[in-house]
Every structure is written in C-alpha cells, then in structure tokens.
Design a protein around this motif. Structure first.
Motif, mmCIF file in Angstrom:
data_model
loop_
_atom_site.group_PDB
_atom_site.id
_atom_site.type_symbol
_atom_site.label_atom_id
_atom_site.label_comp_id
_atom_site.label_asym_id
_atom_site.label_seq_id
_atom_site.Cartn_x
_atom_site.Cartn_y
_atom_site.Cartn_z
ATOM 1 N N ARG A 40 52.240 52.067 41.414
ATOM 2 C CA ARG A 40 52.676 53.353 41.980
ATOM 3 C C ARG A 40 51.470 54.234 42.318
ATOM 4 O O ARG A 40 51.631 55.300 42.878
ATOM 5 C CB ARG A 40 53.600 54.087 40.999
ATOM 6 N N THR A 41 50.276 53.811 41.909
ATOM 7 C CA THR A 41 49.068 54.595 42.164
ATOM 8 C C THR A 41 47.957 53.652 42.614
ATOM 9 O O THR A 41 48.082 52.419 42.511
ATOM 10 C CB THR A 41 48.595 55.331 40.894
ATOM 11 N N LEU A 42 46.861 54.233 43.090
ATOM 12 C CA LEU A 42 45.694 53.431 43.461
ATOM 13 C C LEU A 42 45.145 52.704 42.237
ATOM 14 O O LEU A 42 44.703 51.556 42.332
ATOM 15 C CB LEU A 42 44.626 54.331 44.091
ATOM 16 N N LEU A 43 45.162 53.359 41.082
ATOM 17 C CA LEU A 43 44.734 52.684 39.849
ATOM 18 C C LEU A 43 45.586 51.445 39.608
ATOM 19 O O LEU A 43 45.061 50.367 39.310
ATOM 20 C CB LEU A 43 44.840 53.633 38.653
ATOM 21 N N GLY A 44 46.913 51.588 39.736
ATOM 22 C CA GLY A 44 47.805 50.453 39.523
ATOM 23 C C GLY A 44 47.504 49.306 40.461
ATOM 24 O O GLY A 44 47.503 48.129 40.057
ATOM 25 N N GLN A 45 47.210 49.616 41.722
ATOM 26 C CA GLN A 45 46.873 48.573 42.682
ATOM 27 C C GLN A 45 45.566 47.889 42.309
ATOM 28 O O GLN A 45 45.439 46.664 42.403
ATOM 29 C CB GLN A 45 46.770 49.169 44.089
ATOM 30 N N ARG A 46 44.593 48.674 41.852
ATOM 31 C CA ARG A 46 43.304 48.078 41.472
ATOM 32 C C ARG A 46 43.434 47.198 40.228
ATOM 33 O O ARG A 46 42.730 46.194 40.097
ATOM 34 C CB ARG A 46 42.268 49.185 41.262
ATOM 35 N N LEU A 47 44.333 47.569 39.319
ATOM 36 C CA LEU A 47 44.564 46.719 38.147
ATOM 37 C C LEU A 47 45.181 45.394 38.569
ATOM 38 O O LEU A 47 44.797 44.325 38.072
ATOM 39 C CB LEU A 47 45.461 47.435 37.137
ATOM 40 N N ASN A 48 46.155 45.435 39.483
ATOM 41 C CA ASN A 48 46.740 44.192 39.990
ATOM 42 C C ASN A 48 45.698 43.340 40.705
ATOM 43 O O ASN A 48 45.663 42.109 40.560
ATOM 44 C CB ASN A 48 47.893 44.502 40.946
ATOM 45 N N ASP A 49 44.828 43.992 41.498
ATOM 46 C CA ASP A 49 43.764 43.256 42.198
ATOM 47 C C ASP A 49 42.823 42.581 41.203
ATOM 48 O O ASP A 49 42.344 41.462 41.431
ATOM 49 C CB ASP A 49 42.968 44.204 43.107
ATOM 50 N N LEU A 50 42.549 43.281 40.087
ATOM 51 C CA LEU A 50 41.686 42.722 39.046
ATOM 52 C C LEU A 50 42.305 41.449 38.475
ATOM 53 O O LEU A 50 41.610 40.438 38.287
ATOM 54 C CB LEU A 50 41.483 43.758 37.935
ATOM 55 N N VAL A 51 43.614 41.485 38.210
ATOM 56 C CA VAL A 51 44.289 40.299 37.669
ATOM 57 C C VAL A 51 44.157 39.134 38.649
ATOM 58 O O VAL A 51 43.844 38.005 38.255
ATOM 59 C CB VAL A 51 45.775 40.596 37.384
ATOM 60 N N GLU A 52 44.378 39.411 39.929
ATOM 61 C CA GLU A 52 44.289 38.348 40.937
ATOM 62 C C GLU A 52 42.899 37.718 40.970
ATOM 63 O O GLU A 52 42.761 36.499 41.094
ATOM 64 C CB GLU A 52 44.667 38.894 42.313
ATOM 65 N N SER A 53 41.864 38.550 40.876
ATOM 66 C CA SER A 53 40.498 38.013 40.922
ATOM 67 C C SER A 53 40.212 37.151 39.693
ATOM 68 O O SER A 53 39.520 36.128 39.792
ATOM 69 C CB SER A 53 39.480 39.146 41.031
ATOM 70 N N VAL A 54 40.748 37.536 38.529
ATOM 71 C CA VAL A 54 40.546 36.748 37.307
ATOM 72 C C VAL A 54 41.267 35.401 37.423
ATOM 73 O O VAL A 54 40.716 34.347 37.075
ATOM 74 C CB VAL A 54 41.049 37.523 36.071
ATOM 75 N N LEU A 55 42.501 35.420 37.934
ATOM 76 C CA LEU A 55 43.293 34.197 38.018
ATOM 77 C C LEU A 55 42.618 33.132 38.871
ATOM 78 O O LEU A 55 42.783 31.930 38.633
ATOM 79 C CB LEU A 55 44.687 34.504 38.581
ATOM 80 N N GLY A 56 41.853 33.567 39.855
ATOM 81 C CA GLY A 56 41.182 32.604 40.721
ATOM 82 C C GLY A 56 40.007 31.906 40.070
ATOM 83 O O GLY A 56 39.514 30.911 40.614
ATOM 84 N N ASP A 57 39.562 32.383 38.902
ATOM 85 C CA ASP A 57 38.337 31.853 38.296
ATOM 86 C C ASP A 57 38.545 31.100 36.982
ATOM 87 O O ASP A 57 37.602 30.516 36.455
ATOM 88 C CB ASP A 57 37.349 33.004 38.029
ATOM 89 N N VAL A 58 39.762 31.146 36.409
ATOM 90 C CA VAL A 58 39.945 30.567 35.073
ATOM 91 C C VAL A 58 40.399 29.116 35.151
ATOM 92 O O VAL A 58 40.874 28.636 36.181
ATOM 93 C CB VAL A 58 40.969 31.392 34.242
ATOM 94 N N ASP A 59 40.246 28.414 34.026
ATOM 95 C CA ASP A 59 40.651 27.007 33.934
ATOM 96 C C ASP A 59 42.121 26.849 33.579
ATOM 97 O O ASP A 59 42.771 25.894 33.986
ATOM 98 C CB ASP A 59 39.791 26.291 32.881
#
Length: 301
Positions: free
Chosen positions: A71-90
């Motif tokens: 609902r906020t820019l912070l919320g969007q950035r948190l979701n973006d952070l999760v996406e970036s992590v998911l691309g790098d883990v085993d």
C-alpha cells in the motif's frame, strides 16, 4: 587415503505471508536471536542472514519480509527485496501456520515460485505447538496440494523445537557441495549497529496500535564506549514516526511509554553489546516517510 566426507553449504530463504513465523524459525535454527519478532505484520524489513553450522556443512538462512499487497512505496520495496533474494538462493522454504487455512495469498505465493526454477522448494507447516493434530494433518494436505515439486513437506514448532532437526537435515541435503562460506563462530553478517536498531524497534512495537507499527523506524545516531568508563556503552537512537499524533503515542503520558521501550531494549542490548548500556531515545517525525523516496533512502530502504 580415506576420502574426507563431503560438506555442503548454501542459502535458504523462508517465504510466506506476514506473521507466519519466519523470523522465529530462523532464530530457532541458528540458536540465537538474529531477527526481531513481533505479532505485528511486516516486522522484518531487510534480508537478514543467520548462519547455522553442522558437521555436514553450513546453512545460511536469509530472513525476508512477508510477501503482501503493498500500500506504500516501502511495501513495494520490501516485496522487491524478497524477489531479489529468491533469485539467488539454493532452497526456498514456503511457510504456512498450522492453525490457519491455506488462502488466496498462500496460493499466490506458492504459484509465484514458478519464477525461480533454479531453487529447490520445501514446504513448512509452522506453529504446530499451537494447533491440534487434525489441524496439522489438514494443513499438510492443503500445502502438499499447492505444488507438485516440493522436495519435502515438514511440520514443526520453532517454540518447542519439534522436528527442527528434520528440517536442518533436509535443507543441508539439498545444498550444493562446497566449503563453509562463513567462519564457524559467526551467527550473522548483520552489523552490531543494525542489530541494536532492530532490538530498539522490537521494543517499540510492543503494545502499539495496529496502524502504528508500519510507521516506526529506528536509526542510531551514535554508539560508543564511555570515555571515562569502558564498561558502559552510550547509545543515542532516534525513533522515527510519520505524524505528531504517533509521536505522542510512542512517548506516552509524561514519557512513561518511552521509558518502558528503553527498559525493554536495554535488557536485550546489554548481553549483545557486552557492557552496561546508557540508552538515549529521541522521537522525531518524518512526514509520510513510507511514501517518500528521499526519506526511504535516508532510513536505509
């Protein structure tokens, strides 16, 4: 010559809706409080790494914010952070609490894992200590049906420790062969200052109204041993909120609530820092910081 036993090391992250027990699970696995916990959703705001060493290898657990509709820019950035992590883990471990039926949010997250083909997937039913046998069985069936490629589906309790060893063994077996990535005595790569700020934020979250938790951020302005007494560490911290009305709530009547926050935080800070702590808390207002790109950058998001 005898061959040395193979060792495995790699990264796993827990995903799921907010407040399904991801941070509590990471702390239980690592055996030390690395991530703060709260019943308030969206408590985790960074990718925090906890390191678990076993004879067979090393697990690096990456704790991430809960995936939600922002609902906020912070919320969007948190979701973006999760996406970036998911691309790098085993391994990606998808968490659902035993006491709550699988819903649309869970299904959406489970389906989104299709976008991360490199990572192996594990499903975890959390909080079994607070649920009946029938609830646990029902949840296991629901979760198992979400995807066909689960490497394992494991019920567990972070509170009692039940089946944590099963999860650890399963995760290590799924990791690639390779040496440890961190020294054995390291439990997190979080800086001391970041851990201090998070402990203060956790103390501030206790007992606040539903609309307030998202609006609280903490910054450390200074932290140093006192010059004339090295057994005492001085910490100056700012609690940042979005509105004057929130500032009044945090401070409380004649400062009573802010004193409680300081007392709760000090109790956890002193074992972490290794000395007695003098904690100076200041509450300041940054208007609508969750929606302001400049303010978010200043606060580290």
């Amino acid at each position: 010559m005898t061959e040395s036993p193979e060792t495995r090391s790699g990264f796993v992250t827990f995903v799921g809706r907010p407040n399904v027990g991801k941070s509590t699970l990471m702390n239980a696995l690592v055996g030390e409080k690395v991530a703060i916990t709260s019943e308030k959703p969206q408590t985790t705001r960074r990718a925090i790494r906890g390191i678990l060493n076993r004879p067979g290898g090393q697990l690096i657990v990456v704790d991430t914010p809960g995936i939600h509709r922002p609902r906020t820019l912070l919320g969007q950035r948190l979701n973006d952070l999760v996406e970036s992590v998911l691309g790098d883990v085993d391994v990606i471990a998808f968490c659902v609490p035993a006491g709550e039926k699988v819903g649309p949010g869970d299904r959406r997250i489970a389906e989104s894992l299709d976008g991360y083909g490199r990572a192996k997937k594990v499903a975890i039913v959390t909080k079994t200590d607070a649920s009946s046998h029938d609830e646990i069985m029902e949840r296991l069936l629901e979760v198992d049906a979400l995807r066909e490629d689960w490497a394992a589906v494991i019920p567990l309790s972070s509170i009692t420790g039940e089946r944590l060893d099963v999860l650890t063994d399963e995760l290590l077996a799924l990791m690639p062969e390779g040496p440890a990535l961190y020294p054995e005595d390291v439990v997190t790569d979080e800086s001391l200052e970041d851990r201090v700020a998070e402990i203060i934020r956790e103390a501030a979250l206790e007992g606040v109204r539903d609309e307030l938790p998202h609006s609280i951020a903490v910054t450390i302005s200074d932290m140093a041993p006192r010059e004339d007494n090295p057994e005492l560490t001085d910490i100056w911290a700012d609690l940042v909120v979005e509105r004057d009305s929130q500032k009044a709530i945090i401070i409380g009547h004649k400062g009573s609530r802010l004193r409680d926050v300081g007392s709760r935080a000090r109790a956890q800070l002193e074992p972490l820092v290794g000395t007695r702590v003098y904690l100076s808390l200041h509450v300041r207002v940054a208007k609508e910081w969750q929606r302001d790109p400049k303010q978010l950058r200043r606060l580290g998001f």
